[in-house]
Design a protein around this motif. Structure first.
Motif, mmCIF file in Angstrom:
data_model
loop_
_atom_site.group_PDB
_atom_site.id
_atom_site.type_symbol
_atom_site.label_atom_id
_atom_site.label_comp_id
_atom_site.label_asym_id
_atom_site.label_seq_id
_atom_site.Cartn_x
_atom_site.Cartn_y
_atom_site.Cartn_z
ATOM 1 N N PHE A 231 -6.128 -9.543 -7.406
ATOM 2 C CA PHE A 231 -5.610 -9.903 -8.729
ATOM 3 C C PHE A 231 -5.793 -8.770 -9.721
ATOM 4 O O PHE A 231 -6.677 -7.938 -9.592
ATOM 5 N N VAL A 232 -4.912 -8.772 -10.699
ATOM 6 C CA VAL A 232 -5.105 -7.890 -11.841
ATOM 7 C C VAL A 232 -4.778 -8.717 -13.079
ATOM 8 O O VAL A 232 -3.708 -9.319 -13.180
ATOM 9 N N GLU B 256 -5.601 -11.658 -13.945
ATOM 10 C CA GLU B 256 -5.206 -13.045 -13.705
ATOM 11 C C GLU B 256 -5.814 -13.935 -14.785
ATOM 12 O O GLU B 256 -6.897 -13.655 -15.295
ATOM 13 N N ARG C 251 -6.750 1.374 -10.655
ATOM 14 C CA ARG C 251 -5.689 0.450 -10.311
ATOM 15 C C ARG C 251 -4.983 0.943 -9.049
ATOM 16 O O ARG C 251 -4.477 2.061 -9.014
ATOM 17 N N ARG D 85 -5.008 -5.112 -1.136
ATOM 18 C CA ARG D 85 -5.133 -5.945 0.072
ATOM 19 C C ARG D 85 -5.801 -5.168 1.194
ATOM 20 O O ARG D 85 -6.610 -5.702 1.946
ATOM 21 N N SER E 56 -3.304 -15.100 -6.589
ATOM 22 C CA SER E 56 -4.439 -15.623 -7.354
ATOM 23 C C SER E 56 -4.058 -16.732 -8.330
ATOM 24 O O SER E 56 -4.773 -16.998 -9.275
ATOM 25 N N ILE F 19 5.443 -22.538 0.879
ATOM 26 C CA ILE F 19 5.033 -22.235 -0.500
ATOM 27 C C ILE F 19 5.683 -23.253 -1.423
ATOM 28 O O ILE F 19 6.903 -23.268 -1.583
ATOM 29 N N GLY G 74 5.655 -12.843 1.410
ATOM 30 C CA GLY G 74 4.726 -11.748 1.154
ATOM 31 C C GLY G 74 3.344 -12.160 0.709
ATOM 32 O O GLY G 74 2.360 -11.579 1.128
ATOM 33 N N GLY G 75 3.257 -13.175 -0.137
ATOM 34 C CA GLY G 75 1.982 -13.452 -0.786
ATOM 35 C C GLY G 75 0.984 -14.260 0.007
ATOM 36 O O GLY G 75 -0.225 -14.061 -0.129
ATOM 37 N N GLY H 201 5.802 -5.011 -4.407
ATOM 38 C CA GLY H 201 7.152 -5.057 -3.863
ATOM 39 C C GLY H 201 7.364 -4.250 -2.595
ATOM 40 O O GLY H 201 6.809 -3.172 -2.417
ATOM 41 N N HIS I 277 2.229 -22.510 -5.567
ATOM 42 C CA HIS I 277 2.178 -21.176 -6.180
ATOM 43 C C HIS I 277 2.944 -21.222 -7.498
ATOM 44 O O HIS I 277 3.995 -21.842 -7.581
ATOM 45 N N ASN J 142 5.978 -10.162 -14.735
ATOM 46 C CA ASN J 142 4.641 -9.775 -14.275
ATOM 47 C C ASN J 142 3.717 -9.645 -15.477
ATOM 48 O O ASN J 142 4.011 -8.901 -16.395
ATOM 49 N N TYR K 296 1.177 -8.047 -15.831
ATOM 50 C CA TYR K 296 0.381 -6.822 -15.774
ATOM 51 C C TYR K 296 1.334 -5.649 -15.898
ATOM 52 O O TYR K 296 2.549 -5.793 -15.720
HETATM 53 C C1 UD2 Z 1 5.739 -12.041 -4.293
HETATM 54 C C2 UD2 Z 1 4.521 -12.445 -3.484
HETATM 55 C C3 UD2 Z 1 3.439 -11.416 -3.703
HETATM 56 C C4 UD2 Z 1 3.935 -10.071 -3.205
HETATM 57 C C5 UD2 Z 1 5.207 -9.735 -3.954
HETATM 58 C C6 UD2 Z 1 5.879 -8.498 -3.457
HETATM 59 C C7 UD2 Z 1 4.448 -14.817 -2.945
HETATM 60 C C8 UD2 Z 1 4.092 -16.164 -3.413
HETATM 61 N N1 UD2 Z 1 4.132 -13.791 -3.787
HETATM 62 O O1 UD2 Z 1 5.594 -11.887 -5.699
HETATM 63 O O2 UD2 Z 1 2.265 -11.752 -3.019
HETATM 64 O O3 UD2 Z 1 4.124 -10.088 -1.820
HETATM 65 O O4 UD2 Z 1 6.167 -10.764 -3.815
HETATM 66 O O5 UD2 Z 1 5.066 -7.412 -3.539
HETATM 67 O O6 UD2 Z 1 4.977 -14.661 -1.870
HETATM 68 N N2 UD2 Z 1 -1.596 -7.797 -8.046
HETATM 69 C C9 UD2 Z 1 -2.600 -6.846 -7.924
HETATM 70 N N3 UD2 Z 1 -2.335 -5.559 -8.340
HETATM 71 C C10 UD2 Z 1 -1.119 -5.180 -8.844
HETATM 72 C C11 UD2 Z 1 -0.085 -6.155 -8.914
HETATM 73 C C12 UD2 Z 1 -0.360 -7.452 -8.496
HETATM 74 O O7 UD2 Z 1 -3.702 -7.151 -7.477
HETATM 75 O O8 UD2 Z 1 -0.960 -4.017 -9.204
HETATM 76 C C13 UD2 Z 1 -1.862 -9.176 -7.601
HETATM 77 C C14 UD2 Z 1 -1.481 -10.249 -8.603
HETATM 78 O O9 UD2 Z 1 -2.523 -10.497 -9.521
HETATM 79 C C15 UD2 Z 1 -1.173 -11.430 -7.701
HETATM 80 C C16 UD2 Z 1 -0.663 -10.778 -6.422
HETATM 81 O O10 UD2 Z 1 -1.045 -9.420 -6.476
HETATM 82 O O11 UD2 Z 1 -2.314 -12.191 -7.391
HETATM 83 C C17 UD2 Z 1 0.859 -10.903 -6.291
HETATM 84 O O12 UD2 Z 1 1.502 -10.530 -7.488
HETATM 85 P P1 UD2 Z 1 2.516 -11.498 -8.224
HETATM 86 O O13 UD2 Z 1 1.996 -12.871 -8.267
HETATM 87 O O14 UD2 Z 1 2.888 -10.856 -9.505
HETATM 88 O O15 UD2 Z 1 3.730 -11.438 -7.217
HETATM 89 P P2 UD2 Z 1 4.910 -12.536 -6.981
HETATM 90 O O16 UD2 Z 1 4.324 -13.851 -6.711
HETATM 91 O O17 UD2 Z 1 5.869 -12.406 -8.081
#
Ligand code: UD2
Ligand code: MN
Length: 557
Positions: free
Chosen positions: A146-147, A149, A207, A214, A231, A259, A314-315, A338, A365, A371, A373
């Motif tokens: 997370f960042v 969160e 960062r 991961r 997160s 999801i 992805g997530g 991404g 989710h 975003n 962040y």
């Molecule tokens: C989706 C995925 C996400 C990731 C992304 C593509 C699901 C539900 N979510 O976007 O896991 O695969 O597609 O990359 O499938 N975070 C960091 N550092 C960063 C940016 C994000 O730790 O620099 C964390 C963020 O706090 C979060 C997770 O990574 O817990 C995923 O980010 P998101 O929720 O913004 O991504 P999401 O759900 O739009």
């Protein structure tokens, strides 16, 4: 494990927990001792189980999926958002709620009103609670990166794992803080999590982006299986065992829960449609697509059957840890966010694994519109660059479809801008992975992926003659469909090609040059007026090919 009616009596819960633990683990008298000293029931009993590493390993045996959930008879049934119900913002708080939206790009105000351990509806298909799983499933490390969160959602994510995972299968929860800027995520988080011995916090000094975060989380993990979660999730009843069961059956299966959607507006927990597959469209854009009804009927697919997916969202997924490393983890050159879901998906399928969605495992989710962040560099460029890395390593000739559908501008600079790929290419060779053509034929046959945009004869409507490329000269002659020297293709990179030669403008004429995708002057726009070289403004009117029209292609996409 108890019937609902027996659950409100603390003594029942305790007796049951003691009996269960002694039955499965006669060698742990200390745990039983601890349990019998408890004053308060379910939640505490669960904590004791979490704080010790009970090993339930009766190989060969089976049991029904555990519906372990200490929240389904909540202390405060009337709390806001309880049971996954929609919550609403009181009139006098509307302004505050709107103001706080951008802290997470969802209703942060409401999230704070909802218990961090709320109950949510058990949305599994009926049969799931009857399914058997092995007694000796592997344990997992759950990794949250997370960042910045939001506090309440981060806590709710962690609690949902603690409250709804069989303790002996949850080795640890690893929180990877990707250099957050918020103060509450520092000491306050340390203090809060210190009450849970299974929770560990890793703090990255710079960062790294979610992909390298991961990787850092995985390298600290001690469980046999890695489970990655975003997160801002809520794991549902019985979510973990069905995932681990598939990996137990085959360590090369990489499995995702369904999801489900936690509304960003009212925080309600919403059921999603069945039979959804993870897919992509060009240029590598992730999406969902339902299995066709016809296919479901013909194959008698049940709503609880695993669904093979060409790509994962992805997530949220579980993967055998050693297999994750065997596949070289993620490309560490991917930045921020991404494309990593495409990378790992192609890698898994092409190098001998499988991706499945397991309908008996469900996790909510919060899908957010933005975003919360910052992207250290431009967001769009970061994602494009990540995708280009994936395309260059995994797509073979099909990478032209990726560039041709939207990323032409990357071509001229790609070599320098997308960074070094030697290691990734070496990895693919070393693992002897299959081709992207194999992937398309075997994993995602319904994707439209013609290698060229159009192909056929080039016909002049005025003279009714066709273009021939013979002895290094281009000229018009009588049309002959079977004549190979009259056959041309229009590629995704906008080149007009025959074998390895491509159209090139020269003065008002056209000559043939060796094809080279990095040379912009070889690209042609196909417009209603005719062919327009991208190197010149408009191909001159009196040229020999200014009157070609769309119809000259045999096949056109
Ligand atoms: C989706 C995925 C996400 C990731 C992304 C593509 C699901 C539900 N979510 O976007 O896991 O695969 O597609 O990359 O499938 N975070 C960091 N550092 C960063 C940016 C994000 O730790 O620099 C964390 C963020 O706090 C979060 C997770 O990574 O817990 C995923 O980010 P998101 O929720 O913004 O991504 P999401 O759900 O739009
Ligand atoms: Mn997310």
């Amino acid at each position: 494990l108890l019937k609902p009616a027996e659950r409100d009596k603390p003594k029942n819960i305790l007796d049951h927990a003691v009996k269960h633990v002694s039955a499965i683990n006669k060698t742990k008298p200390d745990i039983i001792q601890k349990l019998s000293e408890l004053k308060d029931p379910a939640e505490e009993a669960l904590q004791v189980l979490h704080s010790t590493s009970v090993q339930v390993r009766r190989s060969g045996g089976h049991h029904k999926v555990m519906a372990l959930d200490v929240t389904d008879r909540p202390r405060d049934p009337s709390a806001v958002g309880q049971f996954g119900q929609p919550a609403s913002v009181p009139r006098d708080k509307e302004l505050e709620s709107r103001r706080r939206w951008s802290e997470g790009f969802f209703n942060v105000f409401l999230s704070e009103q909802i218990p961090i351990d709320r109950a949510i509806p058990d949305t599994r298909p009926r049969i799931c609670s009857e399914n058997l799983v092995h007694d000796d499933l592997p344990s997992t490390s759950v990794i949250f990166c997370f960042v910045d969160e939001v506090w309440s959602t981060l806590l709710r994510s962690v609690h949902s794992v603690l409250n709804r995972s069989p303790p002996h299968l949850l080795k640890e929860i690893i929180l990877v803080d990707d250099c957050s800027t918020k103060d509450y995520l520092k000491e306050q988080l340390d203090v809060y999590m210190s009450q849970f011995p299974k929770v560990r916090i890793i703090r990255l000094k710079e960062r790294q982006g979610l992909i390298r975060a991961r990787i850092a989380g995985a390298s600290a993990a001690t469980g046999e299986v890695l489970t990655f979660l975003d997160s801002h999730v809520e794991c549902n009843v019985g979510w973990l065992e069905p995932l681990l069961e598939r990996i137990y059956l085959d360590r090369k299966k990489v499995v995702c829960p369904v999801i489900e959607v936690i509304s960003d507006k009212d925080m309600s927990y919403m059921l999603v449609d069945n039979f959804q597959r993870g897919i992509f469209r060009w240029p590598l854009v992730f999406g969902w697509s339902a299995l066709p009804q016809e296919y479901i009927r013909k194959n008698q697919v049940k709503d609880s059957d695993p669904i093979r997916c060409p790509v994962m969202a992805g997530g949220l997924f579980s993967m055998d840890k050693s297999y994750f490393y065997e596949l070289g983890a993620y490309d560490p050159g991917l930045d921020v966010w991404g494309g990593e879901n495409m990378e790992i998906s192609f890698k898994i399928w092409m190098c001998g694994g499988e991706i499945e969605i397991i309908p008996c495992s469900r996790v909510g989710h919060i899908f957010r519109g933005d975003n919360p962040y910052k992207f250290p560099k431009n967001r769009v460029k970061t994602v494009e660059r990540n995708l280009a890395r994936v395309a260059e390593v995994w797509l073979d000739d099909y990478k032209e479809l990726f560039y041709g559908h939207g990323y032409h501008h990357l071509l001229d600079k790609s070599v320098t801008e997308i960074g070094n790929l030697t290691e990734q290419i070496e990895l693919r060779k070393k693992l002897e992975c299959k081709s992207f053509k194999w992937y398309l034929e075997n994993v995602y046959p319904d994707l439209d992926a013609p290698l060229v945009k159009a192909e056929g004869l080039i016909f002049n409507v005025g003279t009714r003659k066709c273009l021939v490329f013979l002895n290094d000269v281009l000229l018009f002659d009588k049309c002959e469909h079977t004549n190979k020297s009259q056959h041309f293709s229009y590629t995704w990179l906008r080149m007009l090609r025959q074998n390895t030669s491509c159209f090139a403008p020269q003065e008002k004429q056209i000559i043939m040059e060796p094809c080279d995708s990095t040379k912009p002057h070889l690209r042609w726009m196909h417009k209603s007026k005719g062919l327009v070289s991208t190197a010149q403004n408009l191909f001159s009117r009196d040229s020999t090919i200014d009157r070609f029209i769309n119809e000259w292609w045999d096949r056109k996409y």
